[in-house]
Enzyme design. Structure first.
Site, PDB file in Angstrom:
ATOM      1  N   CYS A 208     -12.460   6.810  -2.604  1.00 31.81           N
ATOM      2  CA  CYS A 208     -12.636   8.270  -2.421  1.00 31.81           C
ATOM      3  C   CYS A 208     -11.994   8.642  -1.160  1.00 31.81           C
ATOM      4  O   CYS A 208     -11.654   7.860  -0.226  1.00 31.81           O
ATOM      5  CB  CYS A 208     -14.052   8.601  -2.332  1.00 31.81           C
TER       6      CYS A 208
ATOM      7  N   ARG B 239      -4.722   6.848  -2.281  1.00 33.19           N
ATOM      8  CA  ARG B 239      -5.872   5.921  -2.282  1.00 33.19           C
ATOM      9  C   ARG B 239      -6.164   5.517  -3.785  1.00 33.19           C
ATOM     10  O   ARG B 239      -7.288   4.627  -3.866  1.00 33.19           O
ATOM     11  CB  ARG B 239      -6.725   6.541  -1.465  1.00 33.19           C
TER      12      ARG B 239
ATOM     13  N   TRP C  99     -13.399   8.265  -6.838  1.00 33.46           N
ATOM     14  CA  TRP C  99     -13.022   7.303  -7.469  1.00 33.46           C
ATOM     15  C   TRP C  99     -14.507   6.794  -7.973  1.00 33.46           C
ATOM     16  O   TRP C  99     -15.380   6.176  -7.013  1.00 33.46           O
ATOM     17  CB  TRP C  99     -12.650   6.014  -6.683  1.00 33.46           C
TER      18      TRP C  99
ATOM     19  N   ASN D 298     -18.082   9.892   0.920  1.00 36.89           N
ATOM     20  CA  ASN D 298     -17.320   8.761   0.602  1.00 36.89           C
ATOM     21  C   ASN D 298     -18.448   7.425   0.931  1.00 36.89           C
ATOM     22  O   ASN D 298     -19.319   7.649   1.771  1.00 36.89           O
ATOM     23  CB  ASN D 298     -16.262   8.319   1.536  1.00 36.89           C
ATOM     24  N   GLY D 299     -18.365   6.233   0.018  1.00 39.13           N
ATOM     25  CA  GLY D 299     -19.192   5.393   0.192  1.00 39.13           C
ATOM     26  C   GLY D 299     -20.544   5.304  -0.988  1.00 39.13           C
ATOM     27  O   GLY D 299     -20.361   5.799  -1.960  1.00 39.13           O
TER      28      GLY D 299
ATOM     29  N   GLU E 111       1.324 -14.785  -2.688  1.00 42.33           N
ATOM     30  CA  GLU E 111       1.493 -13.544  -2.354  1.00 42.33           C
ATOM     31  C   GLU E 111       2.355 -12.864  -3.122  1.00 42.33           C
ATOM     32  O   GLU E 111       2.366 -12.118  -3.758  1.00 42.33           O
ATOM     33  CB  GLU E 111       1.860 -13.407  -0.822  1.00 42.33           C
TER      34      GLU E 111
ATOM     35  N   LYS F  40       1.573  -9.907  -5.823  1.00 42.28           N
ATOM     36  CA  LYS F  40       2.489  -8.660  -5.784  1.00 42.28           C
ATOM     37  C   LYS F  40       2.940  -8.281  -7.256  1.00 42.28           C
ATOM     38  O   LYS F  40       2.835  -7.168  -7.700  1.00 42.28           O
ATOM     39  CB  LYS F  40       3.818  -8.534  -5.164  1.00 42.28           C
TER      40      LYS F  40
ATOM     41  N   GLU G  75      -0.083  -6.856  -9.362  1.00 47.95           N
ATOM     42  CA  GLU G  75      -0.574  -5.621  -9.153  1.00 47.95           C
ATOM     43  C   GLU G  75       0.338  -4.553  -9.355  1.00 47.95           C
ATOM     44  O   GLU G  75      -0.411  -3.473  -9.995  1.00 47.95           O
ATOM     45  CB  GLU G  75      -1.215  -5.505  -7.777  1.00 47.95           C
TER      46      GLU G  75
ATOM     47  N   HIS H 211      -0.945 -31.687 -12.957  1.00 47.81           N
ATOM     48  CA  HIS H 211      -2.316 -31.345 -13.195  1.00 47.81           C
ATOM     49  C   HIS H 211      -2.767 -30.478 -13.947  1.00 47.81           C
ATOM     50  O   HIS H 211      -4.076 -30.311 -13.907  1.00 47.81           O
ATOM     51  CB  HIS H 211      -2.935 -31.525 -11.686  1.00 47.81           C
TER      52      HIS H 211
ATOM     53  N   LYS I 275      -6.138   1.709  -2.267  1.00 48.09           N
ATOM     54  CA  LYS I 275      -5.556   1.200  -1.060  1.00 48.09           C
ATOM     55  C   LYS I 275      -6.737   0.710  -0.088  1.00 48.09           C
ATOM     56  O   LYS I 275      -6.443  -0.308   0.248  1.00 48.09           O
ATOM     57  CB  LYS I 275      -4.913   2.353  -0.248  1.00 48.09           C
TER      58      LYS I 275
HETATM   59  C1  F6R Z   1      -2.408  -6.054  -2.413  1.00 44.90           C
HETATM   60  C2  F6R Z   1      -3.295  -5.547  -1.262  1.00 44.90           C
HETATM   61  C3  F6R Z   1      -4.984  -5.941  -1.202  1.00 44.90           C
HETATM   62  C4  F6R Z   1      -5.247  -5.614   0.049  1.00 44.90           C
HETATM   63  C5  F6R Z   1      -6.846  -5.998   0.139  1.00 44.90           C
HETATM   64  C6  F6R Z   1      -7.325  -6.119   1.577  1.00 44.90           C
HETATM   65  O1  F6R Z   1      -1.242  -5.699  -2.068  1.00 44.90           O
HETATM   66  O2  F6R Z   1      -2.926  -4.466  -0.766  1.00 44.90           O
HETATM   67  O3  F6R Z   1      -5.100  -7.343  -1.889  1.00 44.90           O
HETATM   68  O4  F6R Z   1      -4.696  -6.826   0.932  1.00 44.90           O
HETATM   69  O5  F6R Z   1      -7.412  -5.220  -0.522  1.00 44.90           O
HETATM   70  O6  F6R Z   1      -7.009  -5.041   2.125  1.00 44.90           O
HETATM   71  P1  F6R Z   1      -7.174  -4.632   3.802  1.00 44.90           P
HETATM   72  O7  F6R Z   1      -5.994  -5.451   4.410  1.00 44.90           O
HETATM   73  O8  F6R Z   1      -7.037  -3.202   4.035  1.00 44.90           O
HETATM   74  O9  F6R Z   1      -8.657  -5.343   4.458  1.00 44.90           O
END
Ligand code: F6R
Length: 613
Positions: A2, A27, A74, A100-101, A488, A492, A495, A511, A608
């Site tokens: 949100c 977001r 959201w 929010n929350g 990583e 990427k 997602e 394994h 985000k």
């Molecule tokens: C992936 C991504 C997420 C964040 C995770 C932690 O691309 O962005 O995996 O890394 O949600 O977010 P922060 O760093 O804001 O705590």
């Protein structure tokens, strides 16, 4: 997740609110809405779907109010729908609220209010807020100017959970009241107008002067002044923070997507991360850290705790910190850490990494470590974010605003910052020869130029992405820090391209996972460590003989003809190589997603900033 926007000024509020909501779209959200104060009444406009759909509601153009609140939702309680969208109003339509929350005890409050004659239209936790404010307002017999504020405070005293709240009232048409607990909220100061938001970029085009709120602060916001209060409604003073980001830095700058822009910003963001923290022939320094040899020598371990990409930055730098400082490093997933009973104490340094600084699990894990006596250090990209207020120490990545949901430049800045931290601690401890540290510093200084070299020619990566974009599964493999970066790379890809993928330590293939390799399975491998090169090449050969298509990212002198595609990157010390070798993997995922026609900046189901569990 949100988002909140608010405006108090002299201009028509609704276009300003919509502009702010559009800037918060990244977001992730499923519905949007706004309320403005019209002549003695509140107008409430909301819709399921995109912010722009609010423009289809004819009433919007009739709004003249110069004070308003707005929200992107959201869904957490109740499905996305008009009725569940914010703002929510009390039964008498005197108060309108965005939130929010999560109000964890909303069910008890709902029963209480229902027993007191209130009705509920939505399934949300939020709808209890305006009704509880109304309840306390109507019970208060003192009709002074603080009655509205007292009602908000009394309601908040009953909430369990997290919240950032904006409230307006038709009885007080000159102000917005805001408060927060464990959820971000900032106020931007303008000339005869004030802006409110959960996120700085949403209002950065209006001002660079901000007030950052602490938990349980209450603020009455008028167009020309603000009153700040503590949790007991005693007046307090706050100082303005100047946020250096300029508005264009938060926009796309000619790139097709924020993600691509942020990938290309990495040479610059790494320079900012380095700043003046390391110098050749001088000790490293962090303005906000004062670690002593005595303290660091007393540590039994370092715990790095984070989620997702931030956690991968911890995995990528564990080896460097252990190697330089001779202190064991454990890397933990915040959502696991917080619910077990980790063996940590005052001899443990607990490091929390969070780009947003608002991730609920990471903050909860930090609070747990504090309660067990650990010193806590936050690494964040967002100045004044919640995690930075909880931690004993904070160091900032200074990567600039990261808008795309998929984290790219924040990851490389986290890797570099943790590496510098490792060097800084090793210098204090005297655990590593100074020429080794000097060499590493030189390597860090050279990173931005090497990143630029990788970014200068992406045609090969693009072509390979085109070739494999229809795949259903892929593997990312590596050893040591190359394994860390494989995790990583795999995240990427998942997602943003929605292709299933796994990151594996190359030595683990035999394994189990090798059973999945068949004709044309794509295997991406990273090979940057000379000592492990031969073994890594053997692992790629093993999958190649089983029919895999092989994509190799390397800076080693390998026989290219043995693989389907090789991306060469400049030589770099393997202790910091993830900051460089991740770039071809970021681009690989990006071009696959583009090839599939997907929205790379807003991948489905993701947000985000994950401010709820
Ligand atoms: C992936 C991504 C997420 C964040 C995770 C932690 O691309 O962005 O995996 O890394 O949600 O977010 P922060 O760093 O804001 O705590």
């Amino acid at each position: 997740m949100c988002g909140i926007v608010g405006y108090v000024g002299q201009k028509k509020a609704s276009p300003i609110l919509i502009d702010g909501l559009l800037k918060l779209e990244y977001r992730g959200y499923d519905s949007a809405g706004l309320s403005t104060i019209e002549t003695n009444s509140i107008s409430n406009i909301k819709n399921k779907g995109r912010v722009n759909s609010l423009n289809d509601i004819p009433e919007l153009s009739t709004l003249e109010g110069t004070i308003g609140i707005a929200h992107t939702r959201w869904a957490t309680h109740g499905k996305p729908s008009v009725v569940n969208s914010h703002p929510h109003m009390d039964n008498s339509k005197t108060f309108s609220v965005v939130h929010n929350g999560i109000i964890e005890n909303y069910n008890d409050l709902r029963i209480f209010l229902t027993n007191n004659g209130y009705n509920f239209l939505s399934q949300t936790d939020t709808e209890v807020i305006p009704n509880l404010i109304h309840y306390y307002f109507s019970k208060d017999t003192n009709n002074d100017d603080k009655k509205f504020l007292r009602a908000v405070q009394s309601a908040c005293n009953d909430f369990k959970g997290s919240y950032a709240i904006e409230v307006i009232s038709s009885l007080y048409p000159d102000r917005v009241i805001v408060t927060r607990k464990d959820s971000p909220l900032v106020i931007g100061i303008g000339e005869n107008e004030n802006h409110i938001s959960s996120d700085i970029p949403a209002i950065l085009s209006y001002t660079k002067d901000f007030y950052l709120l602490d938990d349980n602060n209450y603020v009455e916001i008028y167009k020309d002044h603000l009153n700040f209060y503590n949790s007991n409604l005693e007046k307090i003073e706050k100082s303005i923070k100047n946020i250096e980001w300029d508005a264009t830095a938060a926009e796309k700058d000619g790139y097709e997507d924020y993600m691509l822009k942020e990938i290309y910003e990495q040479p610059k963001s790494i320079r900012e991360t380095i700043g003046s923290r390391i110098k050749l022939d001088a000790p490293s320094c962090f303005d906000d850290l004062n670690f002593t040899k005595e303290y660091l020598s007393s540590l039994n371990k370092i715990c790095i705790v984070a989620c997702g990409t931030a956690m991968h930055a911890g995995i990528a730098t564990k080896t460097l910190i252990e190697h330089l400082c001779n202190i064991p490093v454990e890397v933990e997933i915040a959502s696991e850490f917080r619910y077990r009973n980790p063996i940590i104490n005052e001899k443990t340094l607990a490091i929390y990494i969070s780009q947003s600084g608002e991730t609920a699990d990471t903050i909860a894990a930090l609070k747990l470590a504090k309660s067990k006596g650990c010193k806590t250090l936050a690494i964040s990209n967002v100045i004044g974010s919640s995690i930075t207020r909880e931690a004993d120490y904070t160091i900032y990545t200074h990567a600039g605003p990261e808008i795309a949901v998929a984290s790219t430049k924040a990851y490389t800045s986290q890797v570099v910052l943790l590496s510098i931290l490792g060097i800084y601690m090793a210098e204090i401890l005297g655990t590593t020869k100074s020429y080794v540290l000097e060499d590493l510093k030189k390597e860090i200084f050279e990173l931005p130029n090497k990143m630029q070299t990788v970014l200068n020619d992406v045609s090969g990566i693009k072509n390979f992405a085109k070739l494999v974009h229809k795949e259903k599964d892929m593997f990312f493999i590596g050893r040591g820090t190359d394994y860390a970066v494989s995790l990583e790379g795999s995240l990427k890809l998942k997602e943003i391209s929605y292709i299933h993928s796994e990151g594996y330590a190359s030595g683990e293939l035999k394994h189990g996972p090798i059973a999945l390799i068949e004709d044309n399975t794509t295997v991406v491998s990273v090979i940057t460590n000379e000592d492990l090169m031969e073994k890594s090449i053997s692992n790629v050969q093993e999958v190649a003989t089983r029919g895999a298509k092989t994509f190799v990212v390397t800076n080693q002198n390998i026989d290219k003809s043995r693989f389907d595609y090789v991306v060469e990157i400049p030589p770099v010390n393997s202790l910091i190589s993830p900051a460089l070798s991740v770039i071809p993997l970021q681009l690989f995922s990006y071009y696959i997603a583009k090839e599939k026609g997907l929205d790379v900046d807003k991948p489905r189901n993701l947000a985000k900033s994950v401010t709820v569990e």
